[in-house]
Structures are given as structure tokens and as C-alpha cells.
Design an enzyme around this catalytic site. Structure first.
Site, mmCIF file in Angstrom:
data_model
loop_
_atom_site.group_PDB
_atom_site.id
_atom_site.type_symbol
_atom_site.label_atom_id
_atom_site.label_comp_id
_atom_site.label_asym_id
_atom_site.label_seq_id
_atom_site.Cartn_x
_atom_site.Cartn_y
_atom_site.Cartn_z
ATOM 1 N N ASN A 1 -19.884 2.992 0.549
ATOM 2 C CA ASN A 1 -18.916 3.095 -0.550
ATOM 3 C C ASN A 1 -17.862 2.008 -0.363
ATOM 4 O OD1 ASN A 1 -16.999 3.808 -2.423
ATOM 5 N ND2 ASN A 1 -16.428 5.745 -1.424
ATOM 6 N N LYS B 1 -15.506 1.202 -2.307
ATOM 7 C CA LYS B 1 -14.198 1.522 -2.921
ATOM 8 C C LYS B 1 -13.707 0.302 -3.718
ATOM 9 C CE LYS B 1 -13.617 4.977 0.577
ATOM 10 N NZ LYS B 1 -12.737 5.809 1.403
ATOM 11 N N HIS C 1 -15.863 12.070 -5.504
ATOM 12 C CA HIS C 1 -15.244 11.581 -4.251
ATOM 13 C C HIS C 1 -13.814 12.128 -4.174
ATOM 14 C CE1 HIS C 1 -13.480 8.978 -1.257
ATOM 15 N NE2 HIS C 1 -14.714 8.756 -0.834
ATOM 16 N N GLU D 1 -11.147 10.821 -3.342
ATOM 17 C CA GLU D 1 -10.112 9.934 -3.895
ATOM 18 C C GLU D 1 -10.068 10.039 -5.411
ATOM 19 O OE1 GLU D 1 -11.276 6.311 -1.872
ATOM 20 O OE2 GLU D 1 -10.635 7.183 0.043
ATOM 21 N N GLU E 1 -17.643 15.372 3.145
ATOM 22 C CA GLU E 1 -16.641 14.394 3.586
ATOM 23 C C GLU E 1 -15.302 15.094 3.790
ATOM 24 O OE1 GLU E 1 -17.693 10.100 2.426
ATOM 25 O OE2 GLU E 1 -16.578 10.974 0.790
ATOM 26 N N GLY F 1 -11.090 7.444 6.198
ATOM 27 C CA GLY F 1 -10.185 6.311 6.375
ATOM 28 C C GLY F 1 -9.171 6.507 7.485
ATOM 29 N N SER G 1 -15.013 8.156 8.332
ATOM 30 C CA SER G 1 -14.875 7.331 9.536
ATOM 31 C C SER G 1 -16.183 7.198 10.321
ATOM 32 C CB SER G 1 -13.738 7.859 10.423
ATOM 33 O OG SER G 1 -12.493 7.753 9.749
HETATM 34 P P1 PGA Z 1 -14.437 5.956 5.492
HETATM 35 O O1 PGA Z 1 -14.662 6.454 3.987
HETATM 36 O O2 PGA Z 1 -15.793 5.711 6.080
HETATM 37 O O3 PGA Z 1 -13.627 4.682 5.346
HETATM 38 O O4 PGA Z 1 -13.696 7.031 6.198
HETATM 39 C C1 PGA Z 1 -15.700 7.334 3.660
HETATM 40 C C2 PGA Z 1 -15.659 7.666 2.189
HETATM 41 O O5 PGA Z 1 -14.571 7.800 1.633
HETATM 42 O O6 PGA Z 1 -16.714 7.817 1.552
#
Ligand code: PGA
Length: 250
Positions: free
Chosen positions: A11, A13, A98, A100, A169, A175, A212
């Protein structure tokens, strides 16, 4: 050996232009080579880079997925993108729900409608669920995940199980560098599988872990019996690291 082929999706983003996406996919193609891979692979560029990424990935094992979709096919929805528009870029799927996007106001009802719209357009779907740190500390993780899974799947038919994956997740792991332990991730993934099993064949449904994931921890996470791959954010921006995560699925 599990009947479920692992899926590793990156992803991106809000990173990478079309030109950068083309270069990234070309590099990833070279790194992954022509041989058989231990996992299905996908990248999720921003809308503006989907077409470039899809063209660069054409004829390779790399799938291209969008990061979000609107439930309507067209209409007065400024700034939104529909499932048929995503199909027209050459992309094959989409992330839905997601955290976010949910934090920016996407509701459970919208997630359900968007999953339905994406499946109707012939897209693969990775639907995301996960609890906050406050929910985990309050012991609310399992009921919360159950509610999110049931809501997301309300309009999914049993015969669509192959077109759908669920990414667990935990919000506190996204993140932050604070990856869930393999035990925590496995426990949550098993719970998600059990709840989703009310509607979909739990032996076929793929459950991914995200939050992460790095080349160092991916192998142990994906070795858990209920974890069938990874949704990778930050570490997917580096083709070498992402290729290493794909290889860790073996
Ligand atoms: P990250 O994000 O690997 O940077 O923690 C995962 C995601 O949001 O899908």
C-alpha cells in the site's frame, strides 16, 4: 500445506507519481524475476499512478490495486473514483476500509457498499479491519473486529470468497514500528476467520496481517497458521525490501 496461496500487497498510500510508479514496478519486476513466486503480489498506487503501474506490470505476476473506491458507478461525487473507473485503468482490485479512510469518515455502511460495488465491477477486494490501542487495552478487540467483519461482509455472497481477502491491521501498529507480535496477530486473524466463516468458507478466505511489516518480521508473521500474507505500507516503498517480504512468504 495450506490451500490458500499467500498474498503480499504494498500500500503506497499518498506516495509516487505515474513516472515513479512505472520505475518502481519495473524494478520490482526485475527483482522478482520470471520464476515461480511464493506469493501472489500486488501494489496499490494512488489513483493518479494506477494506469502507469498497470501498464508497467502488464504480463508480470504483479497485480495493481487502487487504495479506495466510491460505491456509486458515477455521479455528483467530487473527488471520488468509481469501481468502473478503476477497472478502466487496468487495475485489478482495490483496498476498502483502510483505517486511514475510516479515520477520515468512511463508515461501516460505506465499506459494505464499496465492497459490493467493487465486486460487481469484477475487482478483487482487500477489506481492512483493526482495533485502536484504546480498544485493545479495554479488552474490546474481539467484539470490535467481529462487528467490522460482519458489517463489511453484509453484501458479499459465499461464492465470492476467492475475490476477497481481509487484512487485519491493528491501528496501533500502522506506521508506528510497533508490529503486533506473531501471537497477537495470529489470535486476531483466527478470530477474523471464525467470524467471516459465518458467511464465507473459512478454509478458502485469505486473511492478511498489516502494520509495520518489514523484511525482518514478515516471515514469522506469515508463518502463522491463520495469516495468509501481508499488507505492507512503509516498507513497500522500497522495491528491494518489498521483494524480500514477498520471498519471506515461502
Ligand atoms: P505500515 O502500513 O506498513 O506502514 O505500518 C500498513 C498499512 O497501513 O496498510
Amino acid at each position: 500445506m495450506s490451500a490458500r496461496r499467500p498474498l503480499v500487497a504494498g500500500n503506497w498510500k499518498m506516495h509516487k507519481t505515474g513516472v515513479e510508479a512505472r520505475e518502481h514496478v519495473a524494478r520490482l519486476r526485475a527483482l522478482l524475476g520470471d520464476g515461480e513466486l511464493p506469493a501472489e503480489v500486488a501494489v496499490c498506487p494512488p489513483f493518479t499512478a494506477l494506469e502507469a503501474a498497470a501498464r508497467a506490470a502488464s504480463g508480470s505476476p504483479i497485480g495493481v490495486l487502487a487504495q479506495a473506491v466510491h460505491e456509486a458507478a458515477s455521479g455528483a461525487h467530487t473527488g471520488e473514483v468509481s469501481a468502473p473507473m478503476i477497472v478502466a485503468t487496468g487495475a485489478e482490485g482495490v483496498l476498502v476500509g483502510h483505517s486511514e479512510r475510516r479515520a477520515a469518515g468512511e463508515t461501516d455502511a460505506q465499506v459494505a457498499a464499496r465492497v459490493r460495488a467493487a465486486l460487481d465491477a469484477g475487482l478483487q477486494v482487500i477489506v481492512c479491519v483493526g482495533e485502536s490501542l484504546a480498544q485493545r487495552e479495554a479488552g474490546e478487540t474481539e467484539p470490535w473486529l467481529a462487528a467490522q467483519v460482519r458489517a463489511a461482509l453484509t453484501e458479499v455472497r459465499a461464492d465470492e470468497v476467492g475475490a476477497l481477502a481481509i487484512a487485519y491491521e491493528p491501528i496501533w501498529a500502522i506506521g508506528t514500528g510497533r508490529t503486533a507480535t506473531p501471537e497477537i496477530a495470529q489470535q486476531a486473524a483466527a478470530h477474523v476467520r471464525a467470524v467471516a466463516g459465518e458467511r464465507l468458507d473459512p478454509g478458502v478466505l485469505r486473511i492478511l496481517y498489516g502494520g509495520s511489516v518489514t523484511p525482518d518480521n514478515a516471515g514469522e508473521l506469515m508463518a502463522q497458521p491463520d495469516i495468509d500474507g501481508a499488507l505492507v505500507g512503509g516498507a513497500s516503498l522500497d522495491p528491494d525490501g518489498f521483494a524480500a517480504i514477498v520471498r519471506a512468504a515461502s
